[in-house]
Design a protein around this motif. Structure first.
Motif, short mmCIF file in Angstrom:
data_model
loop_
_atom_site.label_atom_id
_atom_site.label_comp_id
_atom_site.label_asym_id
_atom_site.label_seq_id
_atom_site.Cartn_x
_atom_site.Cartn_y
_atom_site.Cartn_z
N ILE A 93 0.82 -1.31 0.10
CA ILE A 93 -0.02 -0.02 0.06
C ILE A 93 0.91 1.20 0.16
CG2 ILE A 93 -1.57 1.35 1.31
CD1 ILE A 93 -2.93 -1.35 2.32
N VAL A 127 -1.21 -5.27 -8.49
CA VAL A 127 -0.84 -5.77 -7.15
C VAL A 127 -1.22 -7.31 -6.96
CG1 VAL A 127 -1.22 -3.53 -6.17
CG2 VAL A 127 -2.97 -5.20 -6.05
N GLY A 128 -0.54 -8.00 -6.09
CA GLY A 128 -0.68 -9.37 -5.94
C GLY A 128 -2.26 -9.83 -5.20
N ARG A 129 -2.68 -11.00 -5.22
CA ARG A 129 -3.90 -11.32 -4.86
C ARG A 129 -4.01 -10.93 -3.42
NH1 ARG A 129 -6.81 -15.93 -6.78
NH2 ARG A 129 -8.25 -16.33 -5.48
N LEU A 132 -4.80 -7.19 -3.02
CA LEU A 132 -6.00 -6.76 -3.76
C LEU A 132 -7.01 -7.17 -2.97
CD1 LEU A 132 -7.39 -5.48 -5.95
CD2 LEU A 132 -6.82 -7.38 -7.56
N ARG A 134 -7.46 -7.89 0.09
CA ARG A 134 -7.40 -7.05 1.39
C ARG A 134 -8.06 -5.58 1.23
NH1 ARG A 134 -2.88 -4.87 5.47
NH2 ARG A 134 -3.82 -2.92 5.88
N LEU A 135 -7.82 -5.16 0.18
CA LEU A 135 -8.18 -3.73 -0.45
C LEU A 135 -9.76 -4.11 -0.67
CD1 LEU A 135 -5.63 -2.50 -3.16
CD2 LEU A 135 -6.04 -1.66 -0.53
N LEU A 136 -10.13 -5.22 -1.25
CA LEU A 136 -11.44 -5.35 -1.31
C LEU A 136 -12.20 -5.45 -0.19
CD1 LEU A 136 -11.23 -7.39 -4.63
CD2 LEU A 136 -12.29 -5.42 -4.52
N GLY A 138 -11.54 -4.11 2.76
CA GLY A 138 -11.41 -2.76 3.47
C GLY A 138 -12.66 -2.13 3.17
N VAL A 139 -13.12 -2.21 1.70
CA VAL A 139 -14.08 -1.51 1.49
C VAL A 139 -15.29 -1.66 1.97
CG1 VAL A 139 -15.50 -0.81 -0.62
CG2 VAL A 139 -13.13 -0.74 -0.86
N ASN A 140 -15.54 -3.14 2.42
CA ASN A 140 -16.64 -3.75 2.63
C ASN A 140 -16.97 -3.76 4.31
OD1 ASN A 140 -17.37 -4.19 0.02
ND2 ASN A 140 -18.26 -6.23 0.65
N ARG A 154 -15.09 -19.92 0.83
CA ARG A 154 -14.35 -18.61 0.95
C ARG A 154 -14.34 -18.18 -0.38
NH1 ARG A 154 -9.10 -17.87 4.20
NH2 ARG A 154 -9.46 -15.97 3.03
N ILE A 155 -13.68 -16.98 -0.43
CA ILE A 155 -13.44 -16.48 -1.94
C ILE A 155 -12.44 -17.20 -2.47
CG2 ILE A 155 -12.59 -14.29 -3.31
CD1 ILE A 155 -13.57 -12.65 -0.84
#
Lengths: 225, 225
Positions: A93, A127-129, A132, A134-136, A138-140, A154-155
DNA sequence: CGGCGCATCGTACCCAGGTACAGGTAGGGT
DNA sequence: ACCCTACCTGTACCTGGGTACGATGCGCCG
């Protein structure tokens, strides 16, 4: 021949011989054809042609701090790929935040590295899996962060955990212990079995996971390779 | 490592003739060789081989809502690329959130599309520059939920790289290679020195880092122990 | 019933990895 | 001059890890 003219230059800023040579070798190969050039001092980043692709090993002793303004200057006219030998989400990040276009493992395998280069040089970001994902999340804000496992869906199962499915329960025990650096005898004592049996399990494990020895196993288990 | 490179099938779930044919044509071309097959009903997603690559046009009239549980079911055993003819960040987040491995423009150019396919089929995730940028920004505004503490400048500093300072330049090279699983002879050849010398370096490394063997070294280098 | 996967164990063998005990050169600092 | 460090190399040796070629018993399934 003529082809050489469109061979893109790839600058690599690193203090680590190994990192440089590894990447350069890849570029010298048949398909992935980039021309790697090494940079050793930060100043050298300043006068590169606009749009150049630059890999920056963030383990370099003279690598500027994230707060350093040079990062944004560089990012203004260069495509920067940050290399880490121990990738972490936070670090990624930080790197992306100062303008890097990519963040990946310094010892990523050839296919991955080539992909990163292609993606970034095409103007996209990488960015790696892990990051990414984690970023996704974070939004939720309200994603249950159950550290414990057990939930089947899981995903998409993390690729680094895929090997688990191949092993039996017992093999899994042995594999994890061996990957932690335990000796055969040590494992045997803990599990209450013979060293011979441990060896047998390991042979099966190596076979199933397609690795040669316990070190390779450890690297796979810990997601390094 | 015998990896199968046989014909990768690419399933495309769409109601739009144009979308399907466009992508199929790309796959028929020389380099990007995938075999596109069309799906028209959601049910067809259920029985695809595990690990299949599936593009889902989210403009399809029968496309399940994001709240539909089928998404997660599919994501459990398929690699899903969501296609949008009008990509929006929110939509992308929604798609990734239900387990999609990629989100891109349904009419993206060939190079991009191929890149997305490659990235996703290699186990990584893909989102476009716009969305990724937004995700990165989003994190900076509210960094909390994570590690449980210190929202402060936890970022920059990587935890355990202290060991690097203890080693000489040469030792660092040897250490990193050994930690990647390289053999003594392999290291020797790469560095252009004798295997004996590699051993000497390693002995010194083990001593300085207080580890017993290369496996323990690898664990330390990769931050496991 | 026979076959198969899994877990357990024996003996013998090979070898990469690591140690012990030796050196050698080159450069920098006191 | 002297010492120290980094870097390099040689011979000899030992051991843990891994393999080869076996064996036994158990539970499951067509």
């Amino acid at each position: 021949m003529m082809r050489r003219l469109d061979t893109p230059a790839l600058y690599i800023f690193t203090a680590d011989e190994t990192v440089f040579h590894r990447i350069r070798e890849m570029g010298a190969l048949a398909d992935g054809r980039w021309n790697a050039q090494r940079l050793v001092r930060p100043i050298e980043l300043d006068n590169l042609p606009v749009g150049s692709l630059v890999m920056v090993d963030i383990a370099h002793p003279q690598r500027p701090e994230w707060s350093d303004s040079r990062w944004r200057t560089w990012a203004g006219h260069l495509s920067i790929i940050a290399l880490s030998s121990q990738p972490q989400d936070d670090e990624g990040i930080a790197a992306m935040d100062v303008g890097a276009a990519g963040y990946c493992h310094a010892y990523a395998n050839e296919a991955t590295l080539r992909q990163v280069v292609e993606v970034v040089s095409s103007g996209e970001l990488w960015v790696g899996r892990s990051l990414l994902t984690r970023l996704l999340k974070g939004v939720n804000h309200n994603v249950n962060e159950n550290a414990g496992q057990g939930t089947a869906a899981r995903i998409a199962t993390s690729p680094t955990q895929a090997w688990r499915a191949l092993l039996t329960e017992r093999e899994l025990e042995v594999a994890t212990m061996a990957a932690q650096g335990a000796s055969n005898l040590g494992i045997a004592e803990v599990l209450g079995i013979t060293e011979r049996t441990v060896k047998a399990h390991l042979t099966s494990i190596f076979d199933k996971l397609d690795v040669a020895d316990r070190l390779q196993l450890a690297l796979k288990v810990h997601g390094v390779k």
